[in-house]
Every structure is written in structure tokens, then in C-alpha cells.
Design a protein around this motif. Structure first.
Motif, PDB file in Angstrom:
ATOM      1  N   ALA A 126       0.838  -1.200   0.000  1.00 34.48           N
ATOM      2  CA  ALA A 126       0.000   0.000   0.000  1.00 34.48           C
ATOM      3  C   ALA A 126       0.873   1.251   0.000  1.00 34.48           C
ATOM      4  O   ALA A 126       0.590   2.229  -0.700  1.00 34.48           O
ATOM      5  CB  ALA A 126      -0.926  -0.011   1.214  1.00 34.48           C
ATOM      6  N   SER A 127       1.966   1.209   0.770  1.00 31.58           N
ATOM      7  CA  SER A 127       2.885   2.357   0.821  1.00 31.58           C
ATOM      8  C   SER A 127       3.558   2.581  -0.523  1.00 31.58           C
ATOM      9  O   SER A 127       3.755   3.734  -0.943  1.00 31.58           O
ATOM     10  CB  SER A 127       3.952   2.122   1.896  1.00 31.58           C
ATOM     11  N   VAL A 128       3.909   1.486  -1.199  1.00 31.00           N
ATOM     12  CA  VAL A 128       4.539   1.607  -2.515  1.00 31.00           C
ATOM     13  C   VAL A 128       3.555   2.222  -3.508  1.00 31.00           C
ATOM     14  O   VAL A 128       3.920   3.087  -4.314  1.00 31.00           O
ATOM     15  CB  VAL A 128       5.024   0.228  -3.021  1.00 31.00           C
ATOM     16  N   ALA A 129       2.316   1.804  -3.440  1.00 32.17           N
ATOM     17  CA  ALA A 129       1.296   2.358  -4.335  1.00 32.17           C
ATOM     18  C   ALA A 129       1.128   3.857  -4.122  1.00 32.17           C
ATOM     19  O   ALA A 129       0.866   4.608  -5.074  1.00 32.17           O
ATOM     20  CB  ALA A 129      -0.039   1.642  -4.118  1.00 32.17           C
ATOM     21  N   GLU A 130       1.317   4.309  -2.904  1.00 31.40           N
ATOM     22  CA  GLU A 130       1.142   5.721  -2.575  1.00 31.40           C
ATOM     23  C   GLU A 130       2.397   6.556  -2.854  1.00 31.40           C
ATOM     24  O   GLU A 130       2.334   7.787  -2.859  1.00 31.40           O
ATOM     25  CB  GLU A 130       0.772   5.850  -1.090  1.00 31.40           C
ATOM     26  N   ASP A 131       3.522   5.878  -3.122  1.00 29.20           N
ATOM     27  CA  ASP A 131       4.815   6.563  -3.263  1.00 29.20           C
ATOM     28  C   ASP A 131       4.946   7.203  -4.646  1.00 29.20           C
ATOM     29  O   ASP A 131       5.112   6.520  -5.659  1.00 29.20           O
ATOM     30  CB  ASP A 131       5.945   5.557  -3.030  1.00 29.20           C
ATOM     31  N   LYS A 132       4.933   8.509  -4.702  1.00 28.88           N
ATOM     32  CA  LYS A 132       5.020   9.235  -5.974  1.00 28.88           C
ATOM     33  C   LYS A 132       6.397   9.136  -6.627  1.00 28.88           C
ATOM     34  O   LYS A 132       6.544   9.478  -7.811  1.00 28.88           O
ATOM     35  CB  LYS A 132       4.643  10.699  -5.756  1.00 28.88           C
ATOM     36  N   LYS A 133       7.383   8.663  -5.888  1.00 31.12           N
ATOM     37  CA  LYS A 133       8.718   8.498  -6.456  1.00 31.12           C
ATOM     38  C   LYS A 133       8.806   7.232  -7.306  1.00 31.12           C
ATOM     39  O   LYS A 133       9.733   7.101  -8.114  1.00 31.12           O
ATOM     40  CB  LYS A 133       9.758   8.438  -5.344  1.00 31.12           C
ATOM     41  N   GLU A 134       7.867   6.318  -7.092  1.00 31.36           N
ATOM     42  CA  GLU A 134       7.878   5.066  -7.843  1.00 31.36           C
ATOM     43  C   GLU A 134       7.254   5.283  -9.220  1.00 31.36           C
ATOM     44  O   GLU A 134       6.493   6.237  -9.445  1.00 31.36           O
ATOM     45  CB  GLU A 134       7.081   3.991  -7.092  1.00 31.36           C
ATOM     46  N   SER A 135       7.560   4.365 -10.140  1.00 28.80           N
ATOM     47  CA  SER A 135       7.024   4.463 -11.501  1.00 28.80           C
ATOM     48  C   SER A 135       5.548   4.064 -11.540  1.00 28.80           C
ATOM     49  O   SER A 135       5.024   3.443 -10.610  1.00 28.80           O
ATOM     50  CB  SER A 135       7.802   3.542 -12.441  1.00 28.80           C
ATOM     51  N   ASP A 136       4.917   4.423 -12.615  1.00 30.03           N
ATOM     52  CA  ASP A 136       3.515   4.067 -12.823  1.00 30.03           C
ATOM     53  C   ASP A 136       3.328   2.556 -12.746  1.00 30.03           C
ATOM     54  O   ASP A 136       2.399   2.056 -12.098  1.00 30.03           O
ATOM     55  CB  ASP A 136       3.062   4.591 -14.184  1.00 30.03           C
ATOM     56  N   ALA A 137       4.218   1.800 -13.383  1.00 27.04           N
ATOM     57  CA  ALA A 137       4.107   0.338 -13.422  1.00 27.04           C
ATOM     58  C   ALA A 137       4.253  -0.272 -12.031  1.00 27.04           C
ATOM     59  O   ALA A 137       3.506  -1.190 -11.662  1.00 27.04           O
ATOM     60  CB  ALA A 137       5.144  -0.251 -14.364  1.00 27.04           C
ATOM     61  N   ILE A 138       5.215   0.202 -11.257  1.00 27.93           N
ATOM     62  CA  ILE A 138       5.440  -0.331  -9.909  1.00 27.93           C
ATOM     63  C   ILE A 138       4.276   0.004  -8.990  1.00 27.93           C
ATOM     64  O   ILE A 138       3.786  -0.847  -8.232  1.00 27.93           O
ATOM     65  CB  ILE A 138       6.762   0.212  -9.320  1.00 27.93           C
ATOM     66  N   ARG A 139       3.795   1.226  -9.059  1.00 30.79           N
ATOM     67  CA  ARG A 139       2.661   1.620  -8.207  1.00 30.79           C
ATOM     68  C   ARG A 139       1.415   0.817  -8.561  1.00 30.79           C
ATOM     69  O   ARG A 139       0.667   0.377  -7.681  1.00 30.79           O
ATOM     70  CB  ARG A 139       2.389   3.122  -8.362  1.00 30.79           C
TER      71      ARG A 139
END
Length: 352
Positions: free
Chosen positions: A76-89
């Protein structure tokens, strides 16, 4: 603990498609433990930001969701992380399954992402996620209203799939506004938002069927220009609606209609016209020039009906239809029809 182990193994078999036949409880425990370790390690790879997106995504590809609860929260935290790519989120959100219903931050993130066309993968993942959130099942209030508002904002989305899901969410919640729109689509044959068949399918989701709904669908059913697929949707909706019965009978008895359409009409009649069913199917079953498949499926349906307690409680002796089936066994040139006629005689006629 035993139930948890069984559920974990069941999940393992579903997700991997493997054929594992554990012979002992110890083997079950070992398999469950091995799966948990493998999934745990895979998600740790996914969380490693020093790796490429391709490596991270490949690691979790065999695992739909983490087994470890802390890893679900981390997703859930990764999905919310704007630093991550669209694919990862998007991948992270896809693994959370039902978790957004219990995490208000993630839920409100989904409501925003579902409108963000700059992140197409995350947007699609948000659309898929919101479908699993029940209106009244979360631990915080106002979820149903917020989902409704989000869905209504998507009803004219440029993406057809987003529109379809939005309509589906609202129809599933028996939303009256959506019902009115579906009826307009059908009455006007308007396919600007959904196809007519999609509108019919969603209309049939409504538990309470009004006369307005039946009239609209019946008017469409009587339009000779509609496709066989649309007729099938209409028949499903109109089962038991008396003004449509004669047309459904006509479709079933029409040898020029496609087999699947005629079969749908037969199923409809068997559900709503039990007492008259044998009269409706006789012109088909006893016609040697008729399609063999429709004859055999008709014989199967009527045999099942005449074996039922419902039928036997109402008809205490053999009918002329039963005698005709007995004769059919001796006169038909179709081996399939003969076999089913013999079965009818043995399992219906001889029981009286």
C-alpha cells in the motif's frame, strides 16, 4: 491453524496452476511453509528500489498477493509513493486486493488515481481495486457514497472499459439514476456510452424488475433488426413476462434462428411455462426435418421436468405426449433422438 494451512495451499494451487498431491498433513505444512517463504522473498525483491522495474515486477509475477500482512501494508505504501514508476505503483496496488476497504488513506488515493490519466497503469489498477470494495463493508463511514460519486464521474469517460465498470458498480448497488440511464439507452438504442447488450446485461442486475423495464426490453425484443446476441439478452430478461411468451415460443420454434438463441428460448420457457412446455416443444421434437441438436436438448429438458416431483404431483397419469415419445423411439431416424426417447420411456413412462 489447520484451516489457514488448507486455505494457503488452495491459494498456492490456484495461483501457480501446479498439480501437487500432498499425502500427509506434514507435506501440506511443508508446502505451505515453502510457498510463504518463496512469496516473502519475492516481495522483498519487489521492495528493493535499487533493482530495475522489470526485475521487481518479474519477482512477484507468480504471486497475486503477499501472504505476510506487513508486506501487504508495505505494498500500500509503494502504491502511494510518488517516487515510484507508474508500473510499480500499479503492481503494488494490484496486490492489495481487499486491503483498501480497511485503509482510508489508500482508499482516498484510489479515488484520486482513478481520475489521473497521466498514470494509466495506476489508474487501471485503481479501477480494478474499487470493484472489490463493498459499499458498507469497510471500517470507516461514507465509503458507499464516495464510490458512487467516483463511479458517476466515470460514466462518460473516454475509455469504454471505465464507463462499463462505472455503470456496473452503480447497477450492482441498485442505483436508480443508473437505472434511468440504462432504460434511456435501450429505449433510444443509444450506444454512445455502452452497447445495447451491455445495457441489457446491467439492467438484469437489478433485483426488482419494474413494468417499465419489461416494456422497454420487450419493445427492443420485437425489433426484427436486433442481433441474435441481443435477442438472447432480451429473453433472459423477459423470462416469465407474459406479453413476451408468444414471441419467445416463436423464436424457439423457428428453424431459421441460430441454435444458441433457440436454446435460450427453450430454457426460458422451461423456467416459466412448465405446464405448457410439452405443447411448445412438440412441433420441434417430433419433426424429423428439425435440427438434431435442438431436438435432443429439448428432449433432455422435458425429461428432467417430467421426472421432477413438481410435475408428478400435478399429473398423475401418462399424457399423449409420453405415448408420442414412445412411438418416436421406433420411428426416428436420428440415433441421438432415439437414445433420449428410450431414456424418457424408461425413466418417465415406466415410473407411472
Amino acid at each position: 491453524m489447520k484451516i489457514y494451512i488448507k486455505l494457503t495451499i488452495a491459494l498456492l494451487l490456484c495461483l501457480t496452476g501446479s498439480s501437487m498431491y500432498a499425502q500427509t498433513a506434514e507435506e501440506l505444512r511443508n508446502q505451505a511453509a515453502a510457498y510463504k517463504r518463496s512469496a516473502f522473498e519475492a516481495y522483498n525483491v519487489f521492495f528493493n528500489t535499487s533493482l530495475s522495474d522489470a526485475e521487481r515486477l518479474k519477482a512477484i509475477s507468480p504471486y497475486v498477493t503477499p501472504v505476510d500482512e506487513k508486506q501487504k501494508i508495505k505494498c500500500a505504501s509503494v502504491a502511494e509513493d510518488k517516487k515510484e514508476s507508474d508500473a510499480i505503483r500499479a503492481a503494488a496496488l494490484g496486490t492489495t486486493v481487499l486491503y483498501p476497504a480497511y485503509d482510508s488513506v489508500l482508499f482516498h488515493g484510489i479515488l484520486e488515481w482513478i481520475k489521473n490519466e497521466k498514470l494509466p497503469l495506476l489508474r487501471t489498477a485503481a479501477l480494478n481495486s474499487i470493484r472489490f470494495i463493498e459499499f458498507e463493508s469497510s471500517e470507516y463511514s461514507g465509503v458507499g457514497l464516495q464510490i458512487s460519486e467516483a463511479a458517476k464521474s466515470l460514466m462518460k469517460d473516454r475509455d469504454h472499459n471505465f464507463r462499463l465498470v462505472a455503470y456496473g458498480i452503480l447497477a450492482g448497488n441498485q442505483d436508480n439514476y443508473t437505472l434511468d440511464l440504462l432504460l434511456q439507452n435501450i429505449n433510444k438504442k443509444d450506444e454512445s456510452q455502452l452497447t445495447i447488450d451491455e445495457s441489457l446485461e446491467l439492467l438484469n442486475v437489478y433485483e426488482k424488475k419494474s413494468n417499465e423495464m419489461y416494456v422497454a426490453v420487450n419493445n427492443l425484443f420485437n425489433d426484427n433488426a436486433i442481433s441474435a446476441a441481443t435477442k438472447i439478452e432480451c429473453i433472459d430478461m423477459l423470462t416469465g413476462y407474459k406479453p413476451a411468451t408468444d414471441k419467445i415460443v416463436a423464436v424457439y420454434q423457428n428453424s431459421k434462428e441460430p441454435y444458441e438463441l433457440r436454446k435460450t428460448a427453450l430454457v426460458s420457457l422451461s423456467a416459466s411455462q412448465k405446464e405448457k412446455l410439452q405443447d411448445y416443444i412438440s412441433p420441434v421434437i417430433f419433426n424429423e426435418r428439425e435440427n438434431e441438436d435442438i431436438r435432443t436438448v429439448s428432449l433432455n429438458v422435458v425429461t428432467y421436468l417430467h421426472q421432477s416431483g413438481w410435475y408428478r404431483s400435478r399429473f398423475k397419469k401418462l399424457s399423449k405426449f409420453s405415448e408420442d415419445v414412445k412411438n418416436l423411439s421406433n420411428t426416428t431416424s436420428s440415433s441421438s433422438v432415439k437414445s433420449l426417447a428410450d431414456y424418457y420411456v424408461l425413466n418417465v413412462n415406466t415410473k407411472y
